[in-house]
Enzyme design. Sequence first.
Site, short mmCIF file in Angstrom:
data_model
loop_
_atom_site.label_atom_id
_atom_site.label_comp_id
_atom_site.label_asym_id
_atom_site.label_seq_id
_atom_site.Cartn_x
_atom_site.Cartn_y
_atom_site.Cartn_z
N HIS A 78 -14.40 10.50 15.72
CA HIS A 78 -13.64 9.97 16.87
C HIS A 78 -12.44 10.84 17.21
O HIS A 78 -11.90 10.77 18.31
CB HIS A 78 -13.22 8.52 16.63
CG HIS A 78 -12.02 8.32 15.76
ND1 HIS A 78 -12.10 7.90 14.46
CD2 HIS A 78 -10.70 8.49 16.02
CE1 HIS A 78 -10.88 7.80 13.94
NE2 HIS A 78 -10.02 8.16 14.87
N ASP A 124 -18.67 7.78 11.45
CA ASP A 124 -17.46 8.41 12.00
C ASP A 124 -17.07 9.63 11.16
O ASP A 124 -16.10 9.59 10.39
CB ASP A 124 -16.33 7.38 12.03
CG ASP A 124 -15.11 7.88 12.78
OD1 ASP A 124 -15.22 8.88 13.51
OD2 ASP A 124 -14.03 7.25 12.64
N SER A 221 -5.99 9.72 11.38
CA SER A 221 -7.44 9.79 11.53
C SER A 221 -8.01 11.10 11.02
O SER A 221 -7.46 12.18 11.27
CB SER A 221 -7.81 9.66 13.00
OG SER A 221 -7.67 8.34 13.45
#
Length: 272
Positions: A78, A124, A221
Amino acid sequence: MKTFIIVSALLAIVSASVTRSPITRFKDLLPESRIVGGDLASPGQFPYQIALKISFPQGESFCGGSIIDAQWILTAAHCVYGSFKTEVIAGSLNMDSLDASAQTRNGIQIINHPGFHPVMLKNDIALIQLDSPLELNHYVWPIGIAGRSEINNTYDRQIVVASGYGKTSDYSDSPNDLRYVDMYVENLEACKKYYSAGVVTEGNVCVNTEYGTKTACQGDSGGPLVLHSSGRLIGCTSFGSQNGCQSGAPGVFTRVAYFYDWIQYNTGLVLN
């Protein structure tokens, strides 16, 4: 640094019996937040940690990642999904004023997992190939990853460390220093109770945030989750509760061992 929020449909499903938080990617809602309740890293303590600057048609964003080889970075899908340029910074404790040991490289290839779901955040995980190998030294060094033998390892209650650059709470200013926090792995079934059905899967590892006092946050992230006992990379920062990093919900990471064969196939590396 200019930041933006990628517009996506986040889950907002509520269970009839247990109220569950919708998910948010750790770089959304409040871009560039990072480690909550952590300590400042020392030089060479996390030589595998990188900062990732990503360019999109809408603007720029920021994530973390892990060096798994001199020419390969592991991060979250992502982070780079829909991007056209990536810049990797390795070997620096600060992003505002780069250390003398810092190295920068550009990505020449981004490989998102083919099963990545940008809403559910399944699979992911992504790989970035660098335009030239990093110079390996005390400040820049690859980390070993969890192998296929650990696919079914729950890691329950084991101590892990997450690291990243930036904010120390949901709403603080970003210091851009590398920080780290020790946490313990949460039971996957207990973790699922905090999220909508089908969001947390066997391809994830969850960590207990101790009521929101210790956790990764937005902007972390793609960054590393490392098992203390082995020193191996077991997770990649993926998502948390839309109620905020300090909501108390477990943080959710992509389980690296689950994707070991995919990583090995796409990089051509002998990883263990």
